[in-house]
Design an enzyme around this catalytic site. Structure first.
Site, PDB file in Angstrom:
ATOM      1  N   LYS A   1     -35.184 -19.573  61.794  1.00 33.58           N
ATOM      2  CA  LYS A   1     -36.547 -19.193  62.476  1.00 33.58           C
ATOM      3  C   LYS A   1     -35.743 -19.695  63.997  1.00 33.58           C
ATOM      4  O   LYS A   1     -34.375 -20.204  63.939  1.00 33.58           O
ATOM      5  CB  LYS A   1     -36.907 -21.294  62.762  1.00 33.58           C
ATOM      6  CG  LYS A   1     -37.570 -21.222  60.880  1.00 33.58           C
ATOM      7  CD  LYS A   1     -38.107 -22.361  60.861  1.00 33.58           C
ATOM      8  CE  LYS A   1     -39.401 -22.682  59.717  1.00 33.58           C
ATOM      9  NZ  LYS A   1     -40.413 -23.816  58.969  1.00 33.58           N
TER      10      LYS A   1
ATOM     11  N   GLU B   1     -44.427 -12.031  51.537  1.00 31.56           N
ATOM     12  CA  GLU B   1     -43.820 -12.479  52.796  1.00 31.56           C
ATOM     13  C   GLU B   1     -42.502 -11.513  52.801  1.00 31.56           C
ATOM     14  O   GLU B   1     -42.717 -11.032  53.837  1.00 31.56           O
ATOM     15  CB  GLU B   1     -43.401 -13.136  52.687  1.00 31.56           C
ATOM     16  CG  GLU B   1     -44.170 -14.862  52.570  1.00 31.56           C
ATOM     17  CD  GLU B   1     -43.334 -16.171  52.367  1.00 31.56           C
ATOM     18  OE1 GLU B   1     -44.153 -17.006  52.158  1.00 31.56           O
ATOM     19  OE2 GLU B   1     -42.672 -16.908  52.646  1.00 31.56           O
TER      20      GLU B   1
ATOM     21  N   ASN C   1     -36.919 -27.034  61.783  1.00 34.38           N
ATOM     22  CA  ASN C   1     -36.453 -27.401  60.827  1.00 34.38           C
ATOM     23  C   ASN C   1     -35.551 -26.231  60.105  1.00 34.38           C
ATOM     24  O   ASN C   1     -35.275 -25.969  59.061  1.00 34.38           O
ATOM     25  CB  ASN C   1     -36.832 -27.913  59.726  1.00 34.38           C
ATOM     26  CG  ASN C   1     -38.081 -26.748  58.668  1.00 34.38           C
ATOM     27  OD1 ASN C   1     -38.066 -25.696  59.270  1.00 34.38           O
ATOM     28  ND2 ASN C   1     -38.710 -27.165  57.887  1.00 34.38           N
TER      29      ASN C   1
ATOM     30  N   TYR D   1     -48.121 -16.938  58.345  1.00 38.39           N
ATOM     31  CA  TYR D   1     -48.696 -19.191  58.235  1.00 38.39           C
ATOM     32  C   TYR D   1     -50.658 -18.943  57.499  1.00 38.39           C
ATOM     33  O   TYR D   1     -50.589 -19.781  57.741  1.00 38.39           O
ATOM     34  CB  TYR D   1     -48.073 -20.042  59.041  1.00 38.39           C
ATOM     35  CG  TYR D   1     -46.326 -19.675  58.710  1.00 38.39           C
ATOM     36  CD1 TYR D   1     -46.271 -20.878  57.734  1.00 38.39           C
ATOM     37  CD2 TYR D   1     -45.800 -19.949  60.266  1.00 38.39           C
ATOM     38  CE1 TYR D   1     -44.616 -20.727  57.767  1.00 38.39           C
ATOM     39  CE2 TYR D   1     -44.626 -19.784  59.947  1.00 38.39           C
ATOM     40  CZ  TYR D   1     -44.217 -20.520  58.456  1.00 38.39           C
ATOM     41  OH  TYR D   1     -42.672 -20.743  58.669  1.00 38.39           O
TER      42      TYR D   1
ATOM     43  N   HIS E   1     -36.818 -21.013  57.075  1.00 38.06           N
ATOM     44  CA  HIS E   1     -37.807 -21.341  55.900  1.00 38.06           C
ATOM     45  C   HIS E   1     -37.855 -20.798  54.695  1.00 38.06           C
ATOM     46  O   HIS E   1     -36.624 -19.181  54.309  1.00 38.06           O
ATOM     47  CB  HIS E   1     -39.448 -19.991  56.384  1.00 38.06           C
ATOM     48  CG  HIS E   1     -40.105 -19.405  55.410  1.00 38.06           C
ATOM     49  ND1 HIS E   1     -41.345 -20.097  55.075  1.00 38.06           N
ATOM     50  CD2 HIS E   1     -40.123 -18.169  54.818  1.00 38.06           C
ATOM     51  CE1 HIS E   1     -41.709 -19.325  54.270  1.00 38.06           C
ATOM     52  NE2 HIS E   1     -41.743 -18.285  54.143  1.00 38.06           N
TER      53      HIS E   1
HETATM   54  N1  UDP Z   1     -44.326 -28.297  59.617  1.00 42.49           N
HETATM   55  C1  UDP Z   1     -44.500 -28.313  60.189  1.00 42.49           C
HETATM   56  N2  UDP Z   1     -45.293 -30.847  60.144  1.00 42.49           N
HETATM   57  C2  UDP Z   1     -45.040 -30.493  59.065  1.00 42.49           C
HETATM   58  C3  UDP Z   1     -45.087 -30.028  57.925  1.00 42.49           C
HETATM   59  C4  UDP Z   1     -44.505 -28.704  58.196  1.00 42.49           C
HETATM   60  O1  UDP Z   1     -44.590 -28.343  61.355  1.00 42.49           O
HETATM   61  O2  UDP Z   1     -45.724 -31.571  59.027  1.00 42.49           O
HETATM   62  C5  UDP Z   1     -43.454 -26.766  59.445  1.00 42.49           C
HETATM   63  C6  UDP Z   1     -42.434 -26.727  58.804  1.00 42.49           C
HETATM   64  O3  UDP Z   1     -41.242 -25.545  59.908  1.00 42.49           O
HETATM   65  C7  UDP Z   1     -42.161 -26.478  57.558  1.00 42.49           C
HETATM   66  C8  UDP Z   1     -43.765 -24.896  57.678  1.00 42.49           C
HETATM   67  O4  UDP Z   1     -44.385 -26.060  58.505  1.00 42.49           O
HETATM   68  O5  UDP Z   1     -41.127 -26.009  57.650  1.00 42.49           O
HETATM   69  C9  UDP Z   1     -44.304 -25.059  56.035  1.00 42.49           C
HETATM   70  O6  UDP Z   1     -44.445 -26.003  55.566  1.00 42.49           O
HETATM   71  P1  UDP Z   1     -44.691 -26.205  54.077  1.00 42.49           P
HETATM   72  O7  UDP Z   1     -45.484 -27.383  53.765  1.00 42.49           O
HETATM   73  O8  UDP Z   1     -44.545 -25.042  54.317  1.00 42.49           O
HETATM   74  O9  UDP Z   1     -42.898 -26.289  54.017  1.00 42.49           O
HETATM   75  P2  UDP Z   1     -41.909 -25.363  53.967  1.00 42.49           P
HETATM   76  O10 UDP Z   1     -41.926 -24.616  52.342  1.00 42.49           O
HETATM   77  O11 UDP Z   1     -41.016 -24.904  55.082  1.00 42.49           O
HETATM   78  O12 UDP Z   1     -40.612 -26.607  53.272  1.00 42.49           O
HETATM   79 MG    MG Z   2     -43.766 -23.548  52.443  1.00 40.66          MG
END
Ligand code: UDP
Ligand code: MG
Length: 141
Positions: free
Chosen positions: A11, A128, A114, A51, A117
């Site tokens: 990211k 994807e 974070n 997304y 992805h």
């Molecule tokens: N994210 C965020 N706030 C939240 C949860 C998720 O900004 O409360 C962002 C974070 O960058 C995350 C992405 O949205 O990686 C997608 O969320 P997901 O729940 O799919 O988490 P992941 O699969 O990436 O662990």
């Molecule tokens: Mg996810």
């Protein structure tokens, strides 16, 4: 072998902070082979489409803005049981909760920023990967 590839993104925060090399090293050391890789800056419509599953979530707009704030590195990664193995390597979505030694624990700046992805299912990995790469851009297949 449950599934043999996953789709990943390094990211914008991790690219900006010059962590590409260290993250790729951890990915290779964990046994993944890089099947496809490119650095791109997503447009807003592309990030919104990528997304789309999160469009009703309160964090969606912020996430889209973050993901277009700079270039990202898109990857197709091959390994046995790649989806689960990669999710283990990156750790919990929230770096505060991520296990020691995981990519997110080491490189994430926040829950939103974070660092990486990773696809959550074989179906989504296929969608994807196809979003970023044509068949001609994928190797070791
Ligand atoms: N994210 C965020 N706030 C939240 C949860 C998720 O900004 O409360 C962002 C974070 O960058 C995350 C992405 O949205 O990686 C997608 O969320 P997901 O729940 O799919 O988490 P992941 O699969 O990436 O662990
Ligand atoms: Mg996810």
């Amino acid at each position: 072998m449950k599934n043999d590839f996953t789709f990943a993104i390094i990211k914008p925060n991790a690219v900006k902070n010059r962590y590409i090399g260290q993250i790729l090293a951890m990915i290779n050391e964990a046994g993944f082979r890089i099947s496809a890789m490119k650095m791109v800056k997503m447009t807003k419509p592309q990030a919104e489409a990528f997304y789309d599953v999160h469009k009703e979530k309160p964090f969606y707009n912020g996430l889209v803005e973050f993901m277009i704030s700079g270039p990202i590195v898109a990857l197709i990664l091959k390994n046995d049981n790649a989806i689960e193995e990669f999710r283990t390597l990156i750790g919990n979505t929230d770096p505060v909760k991520a296990e020691e030694g995981t990519i997110r624990k080491i490189f994430a700046a926040s829950l939103q920023m974070n660092a990486v992805h990773g696809s959550d299912s074989p179906e989504n990995a296929t969608i994807e990967a196809s979003f970023f790469f044509s068949g001609f851009e994928r190797f070791y297949s």
